[in-house]
Motif scaffolding. Structure first.
Motif, PDB file in Angstrom:
ATOM      1  N   GLN A  32      25.128  18.501  11.240  1.00  0.00           N
ATOM      2  CA  GLN A  32      26.200  17.540  10.931  1.00  0.00           C
ATOM      3  C   GLN A  32      25.759  16.577   9.826  1.00  0.00           C
ATOM      4  O   GLN A  32      24.806  15.815  10.009  1.00  0.00           O
ATOM      5  CB  GLN A  32      26.553  16.764  12.203  1.00  0.00           C
ATOM      6  CG  GLN A  32      27.614  15.706  12.026  1.00  0.00           C
ATOM      7  CD  GLN A  32      27.916  15.018  13.351  1.00  0.00           C
ATOM      8  OE1 GLN A  32      28.126  15.669  14.360  1.00  0.00           O
ATOM      9  NE2 GLN A  32      27.914  13.688  13.334  1.00  0.00           N
ATOM     10  N   VAL A  41      19.275  10.214  23.215  1.00  0.00           N
ATOM     11  CA  VAL A  41      20.637  10.681  23.013  1.00  0.00           C
ATOM     12  C   VAL A  41      21.220  11.020  24.374  1.00  0.00           C
ATOM     13  O   VAL A  41      20.548  11.634  25.205  1.00  0.00           O
ATOM     14  CB  VAL A  41      20.676  11.930  22.107  1.00  0.00           C
ATOM     15  CG1 VAL A  41      22.100  12.373  21.846  1.00  0.00           C
ATOM     16  CG2 VAL A  41      19.960  11.668  20.790  1.00  0.00           C
ATOM     17  N   LEU A  90      24.011  18.494  15.974  1.00  0.00           N
ATOM     18  CA  LEU A  90      23.661  17.240  15.303  1.00  0.00           C
ATOM     19  C   LEU A  90      22.888  17.516  14.022  1.00  0.00           C
ATOM     20  O   LEU A  90      23.106  16.867  12.995  1.00  0.00           O
ATOM     21  CB  LEU A  90      22.823  16.354  16.231  1.00  0.00           C
ATOM     22  CG  LEU A  90      23.515  15.669  17.399  1.00  0.00           C
ATOM     23  CD1 LEU A  90      22.515  14.816  18.160  1.00  0.00           C
ATOM     24  CD2 LEU A  90      24.683  14.822  16.932  1.00  0.00           C
ATOM     25  N   ARG A 128      24.006  21.171  21.490  1.00  0.00           N
ATOM     26  CA  ARG A 128      24.380  19.886  20.915  1.00  0.00           C
ATOM     27  C   ARG A 128      23.367  19.395  19.893  1.00  0.00           C
ATOM     28  O   ARG A 128      23.721  18.805  18.868  1.00  0.00           O
ATOM     29  CB  ARG A 128      24.580  18.851  22.025  1.00  0.00           C
ATOM     30  CG  ARG A 128      25.756  19.135  22.951  1.00  0.00           C
ATOM     31  CD  ARG A 128      27.089  19.232  22.195  1.00  0.00           C
ATOM     32  NE  ARG A 128      27.337  18.061  21.380  1.00  0.00           N
ATOM     33  CZ  ARG A 128      27.916  16.936  21.831  1.00  0.00           C
ATOM     34  NH1 ARG A 128      28.308  16.850  23.098  1.00  0.00           N
ATOM     35  NH2 ARG A 128      28.115  15.915  21.023  1.00  0.00           N
ATOM     36  N   ASP A 146      24.368  12.416  10.174  1.00  0.00           N
ATOM     37  CA  ASP A 146      23.666  12.053  11.399  1.00  0.00           C
ATOM     38  C   ASP A 146      22.195  11.811  11.073  1.00  0.00           C
ATOM     39  O   ASP A 146      21.638  12.438  10.158  1.00  0.00           O
ATOM     40  CB  ASP A 146      23.790  13.173  12.436  1.00  0.00           C
ATOM     41  CG  ASP A 146      23.273  12.749  13.804  1.00  0.00           C
ATOM     42  OD1 ASP A 146      24.078  12.242  14.599  1.00  0.00           O
ATOM     43  OD2 ASP A 146      22.060  12.921  14.066  1.00  0.00           O
ATOM     44  N   ARG A 183      25.057   7.283  21.674  1.00  0.00           N
ATOM     45  CA  ARG A 183      23.760   7.571  21.070  1.00  0.00           C
ATOM     46  C   ARG A 183      23.148   6.269  20.572  1.00  0.00           C
ATOM     47  O   ARG A 183      23.802   5.469  19.927  1.00  0.00           O
ATOM     48  CB  ARG A 183      23.905   8.548  19.896  1.00  0.00           C
ATOM     49  CG  ARG A 183      24.510   9.871  20.274  1.00  0.00           C
ATOM     50  CD  ARG A 183      24.119  10.931  19.264  1.00  0.00           C
ATOM     51  NE  ARG A 183      24.507  10.596  17.910  1.00  0.00           N
ATOM     52  CZ  ARG A 183      25.673  10.936  17.381  1.00  0.00           C
ATOM     53  NH1 ARG A 183      26.562  11.574  18.101  1.00  0.00           N
ATOM     54  NH2 ARG A 183      25.967  10.617  16.144  1.00  0.00           N
ATOM     55  N   SER A 196      20.339  14.975  10.711  1.00  0.00           N
ATOM     56  CA  SER A 196      20.853  16.011   9.817  1.00  0.00           C
ATOM     57  C   SER A 196      19.718  16.786   9.154  1.00  0.00           C
ATOM     58  O   SER A 196      18.804  16.193   8.568  1.00  0.00           O
ATOM     59  CB  SER A 196      21.730  15.385   8.728  1.00  0.00           C
ATOM     60  OG  SER A 196      22.922  14.875   9.271  1.00  0.00           O
TER      61      SER A 196
END
Length: 339
Positions: A179, A72, A176, A172, A182, A47, A185
């Motif tokens: 998470q 990404v 992200l 995915r 990140d 990334r 986030s």
């Protein structure tokens, strides 16, 4: 879409690709072409960091947000395709435009985007940035075997696997956002997700929304931009329960003729379905570059997503107003035929 349409579509797509300043050139693709090396060469996920605000800032369209970009790369594990075929790892380079907002009070909605055959997201950047500047995170996928960098190695038959690619990218991206730590986030609202695609990308999202092979129920609304039913796609279209859908189509499109979009529109018997007829428009003009038809398409698609992804009732009035312009466009709904 018949094989003749697909062949014509391919030839024009290649000619357009050769003209792109970006150098995303391609030669005519053969349906029996050697499979692309992209799928076999997938490596670990990498990334790029989110760009610095000063470099990323750009005033775009009429939206209230300035936007930034991030790329990404996701590595989709080997899996079984919708037709039962074994697939190896697939590398999904995803270009993301997102609103820059300090101290935002809530997450942003997400729009997935699927480019056409031998196309990459940059060709659609004006439309995609217009959506981002209006408050959407826009994630456009470079498909591993049909993107603008492949030239003669592109393999259009891989379209059958692209709806699963889109679902994987969606999973995915939401991970992200969930998470901690990140850069993304808390950026995305998992309950406000839409999708759009142009040409073969329109075929991709049509299947993602309405084909039993690969329906993704997380989608709140889908815009099919000069797309069609893809005949090799397994499963059945519109068995019931499709999300609200908008079909846009140039009346002078020689690559995806109007009847292909009308076939989808008529087959969709859901409660909310729309057809935007763009008078005299060709296959790419409503979606690439910047011109009056492209700007009209951007406004109508944005109002559609505002209505059905965000649930804003007033957006339907905007959509109706901007989609009905004497001599330029007409918007119909509920199975009503275009003029």
């Amino acid at each position: 879409m018949t094989s003749a349409i697909r062949g014509t579509k391919l030839i024009v797509a290649v000619l357009v690709a050769l003209a792109l300043v970006s150098g995303c050139a391609g030669q005519p693709e053969q349906q029996a072409a050697t499979p692309s090396r992209s799928a076999a060469s997938a490596g670990p996920e990498t990334r790029t960091p989110a760009p610095a605000p000063a470099a990323a800032a750009a005033a775009v369209g009429d939206g209230s947000y300035r936007t930034a970009e991030r790329q990404v790369t996701f590595t989709e594990p080997g899996h079984t395709g919708p037709a039962g075929q074994d697939l190896g790892q697939r590398t999904l380079v995803t270009q993301i435009w997102y609103p820059r907002a300090r101290g935002r009070a809530r997450p942003f909605p997400l729009l997935l985007f699927a480019p056409g055959f031998l196309q990459c997201p940059g060709a659609y950047s004006h439309v995609l940035q217009a959506w981002a500047s209006a408050g959407y995170v826009v994630a456009a996928v470079n498909f591993p075997r049909t993107n603008c960098h492949l030239g003669a190695e592109a393999y259009e038959a891989d379209l059958v696997n692209q709806p699963q690619d889109m679902s994987y990218v969606l999973t995915r991206l939401l991970a992200l956002s969930a998470q901690p730590g990140d850069p993304f986030s808390g950026l995305l609202d998992p309950d406000e997700v839409g999708a759009a695609g142009q040409s073969d990308g329109g075929d991709t999202v049509a299947a993602l929304a309405a084909n039993t092979c690969c329906t993704d129920r997380r989608l709140k609304a889908v815009a099919v931009l000069s797309g069609a039913e893809w005949p090799p796609m397994p499963g059945r279209y519109f068995p019931g329960g499709a999300p609200p859908m908008l079909f846009t189509q140039g009346s002078a499109d020689a690559i995806n003729p109007p009847w292909a979009s009308l076939q989808l529109y008529r087959a969709d018997d859901a409660g909310a379905r729309y057809y935007l007829d763009l008078f005299g428009a060709s296959h790419l003009v409503p979606y690439e570059g910047t011109n009056p038809v492209e700007r009209l398409t951007a406004r109508v698609t944005l109002a559609f997503f505002d209505r059905y992804v965000l649930g804003q009732p007033d957006a339907l009035e905007t959509m109706t107003r901007d989609g009905n312009v004497t001599g330029t466009a007409a918007l119909v709904s509920g199975g009503q035929p275009p003029p």
